[in-house]
Design an enzyme around this catalytic site. Structure first.
Site, PDB file in Angstrom:
ATOM      1  N   HIS A 180      -8.328  -4.707  -0.950  1.00 55.74           N
ATOM      2  CA  HIS A 180      -6.897  -3.904  -0.335  1.00 55.74           C
ATOM      3  C   HIS A 180      -6.837  -4.131   1.085  1.00 55.74           C
ATOM      4  O   HIS A 180      -7.741  -4.476   2.039  1.00 55.74           O
ATOM      5  CB  HIS A 180      -7.329  -2.439  -0.362  1.00 55.74           C
ATOM      6  CG  HIS A 180      -5.922  -1.765  -0.046  1.00 55.74           C
ATOM      7  ND1 HIS A 180      -5.098  -1.366  -1.088  1.00 55.74           N
ATOM      8  CD2 HIS A 180      -5.445  -1.003   0.999  1.00 55.74           C
ATOM      9  CE1 HIS A 180      -4.156  -0.689  -0.302  1.00 55.74           C
ATOM     10  NE2 HIS A 180      -4.436  -0.575   0.742  1.00 55.74           N
ATOM     11  N   ASP A 229     -10.244  -3.035  -4.824  1.00 61.41           N
ATOM     12  CA  ASP A 229      -9.359  -2.236  -4.204  1.00 61.41           C
ATOM     13  C   ASP A 229      -9.353  -0.909  -5.040  1.00 61.41           C
ATOM     14  O   ASP A 229      -9.210  -0.886  -6.275  1.00 61.41           O
ATOM     15  CB  ASP A 229      -7.958  -2.624  -4.323  1.00 61.41           C
ATOM     16  CG  ASP A 229      -6.834  -1.920  -3.683  1.00 61.41           C
ATOM     17  OD1 ASP A 229      -7.119  -0.624  -3.261  1.00 61.41           O
ATOM     18  OD2 ASP A 229      -5.765  -2.385  -3.765  1.00 61.41           O
ATOM     19  N   SER A 238       0.877  -1.229   0.027  1.00 61.35           N
ATOM     20  CA  SER A 238       0.096   0.051   0.000  1.00 61.35           C
ATOM     21  C   SER A 238       0.656   1.303   0.109  1.00 61.35           C
ATOM     22  O   SER A 238       1.599   1.281  -1.008  1.00 61.35           O
ATOM     23  CB  SER A 238      -1.096  -0.238   1.293  1.00 61.35           C
ATOM     24  OG  SER A 238      -1.993   0.858   1.164  1.00 61.35           O
TER      25      SER A 238
END
Ligand code: NAG
Ligand code: NAG
Length: 399
Positions: free
Chosen positions: A369, A339, A188
């Site tokens: 995600h 996501d 991320s």
């Protein structure tokens, strides 16, 4: 109303509340997720936390970070805390001497940047995950405690990661690591930092080049918040709502939260819609049958001072010129079906490939995600576990 009346009223009101909340959670579960019951539980927790966070923010409080869980035990690793030129790190060294990847007595190395939107997370929180990756890949992994926004905005987190990586490249021998076999990786926001460090180190010819970059559902651009995956995220999400992602970007950029509305309709980049930067975040790269847009060279490529870092590739790696992408190390990119950042990953993979970089794009349609955080007992999802194993295998084979 007597006491009994009040109690009855409160009980009915809570029952209705719970029923509405449950119905909402079920109706917004993304199609395609596997193990829906577990995802349902995760989403229930996340919505509750979002709500509490929202109340907290409305009451005028700043970022509040939860205390991290205790450190995991790692019987097969030697774990030491250290400082790399002032940046706190934790080094995980596999004890097994005869790993498949050791060249002579030297091992491979990996810099690890945790996720959490540049705002949350720590080396303690990702301790279990990093330990498993060190064990499975056989690499010496350095997990970096970069400083966090909004107290430390861009470029501080990026520079901390860069400093630690440069230190490791220079001092690899002290850790039994071959400096030509060091990669960068992160999840991320950590994937953003890894990509940025790789772009920056490409310009450094006094250090050995990086061996690879592994970007797990990375955040790569703050230019277009209406990519198909952002748009889909308004309806379907588990951990990361588009507004939360934009808030993370803003905390990293300038902490002016009143920008969220402007970001969500791309008002911040309207003037650049025909610029070359727009052509770097182009739906053409998603495999849709639209031709790549041709930028108008006369269009201004400037933003106001408080926004201009949006065009800085060390802030948003997708803003890098094609020439800056060519010559980057082998790249692994993970993307999930659910996501908002899915298209960031796909576009970067595509642009790197077009620039001649060796790229592997690992797609997890049933993933969402953050799912790699659910990769081990007591609470894991098959897709998260698989994703972590695939990453470790890639690292073992390519470092
Ligand atoms: C990983 O841990 C297992 C035991 O859990 C051990 O047998 C194995 O050798 C370790 N692998 C590496 C590369 O250190
Ligand atoms: C925050 O952004 C808004 C919208 O662009 C702007 O009007 C305001 O001046 C900004 N505030 C600060 C403190 O920069």
């Amino acid at each position: 109303m007597g006491v009994v009346g009040v109690v009855t009223w409160l009980t009915s009101a809570s029952a209705v509340g719970v029923a509405v909340f449950t119905a909402y959670l079920y109706s917004s579960l993304p199609p395609g997720v596997t193990e829906p019951r577990k995802v349902f539980i995760i989403k229930g927790f996340v919505r509750t936390f979002y709500f509490l966070g929202w109340v907290h923010q409305k009451m005028g409080f700043g970022v509040r970070r939860l205390r991290p869980p205790r450190r995991a035990s790692h019987p097969n690793l030697e774990v030491t805390d250290a400082s790399f030129d002032g940046v706190r790190v934790r080094v995980y060294k596999p004890r097994a001497q005869k790993t498949a990847t050791s060249t002579g007595s030297k091992m491979a190395g990996l810099m690890w940047f945790h996720g959490g939107g540049w705002v949350l997370g720590s080396i303690d929180e990702c301790d279990g995950q990093v330990g498993r990756i060190a064990n499975r890949s056989g690499a010496v992994v350095v997990s970096v405690e970069y400083r966090l926004a909004p107290e430390h905005k861009f470029p501080v987190p990026f520079e901390d990661c860069l400093t630690a990586t440069q230190h490791f490249l220079q001092h690899a021998a002290e850790f039994g690591v071959d400096p030509t076999r060091i990669g960068v990786a992160g999840t991320s926001a950590g994937g953003n930092l890894a990509a940025a460090v790789a772009l920056r180190l490409k310009k450094e010819d006094t250090l050995p080049p990086l061996k690879l970059q592994a970007l797990v559902y990375p955040a790569l651009q703050a230019f277009d918040f209406q990519t198909p995956s952002y748009t889909r995220g308004r309806r379907y999400f588990v951990l990361l709502h588009p507004n939360a992602m934009m808030t993370f970007w803003i905390r990293y950029l300038n902490n002016n939260l009143s920008l969220v509305d402007m970001f969500s309709n791309n008002g911040h980049t309207t003037a650049l819609r025909k610029s070359r930067f727009a052509s770097y975040v182009d739906q053409h790269f998603l495999g849709h049958s639209v031709p790549r847009s041709t930028p108008n060279e006369d269009v201004s490529v400037d933003l106001p001072d408080d926004l201009k870092d949006i065009l800085n590739p060390y802030f948003s790696p997708l803003m890098a010129e094609d020439a800056d992408l060519s010559g980057l190390p082998d790249t692994y990119v993970t993307v999930c079906g659910t996501d908002v950042l899915r298209d960031d990953g796909i576009m970067y993979a595509k642009r790197l490939e077009m620039a001649g970089v060796q790229v592997r794009l690992a797609r997890y349609p049933s993933g969402f995600h953050g799912v790699m955080s659910f990769a081990s007992k007591p609470f894991y999802l098959e897709v998260g576990k698989q994703m972590e194993q695939d990453l470790a295998t890639y690292l073992r084979d390519h470092l």
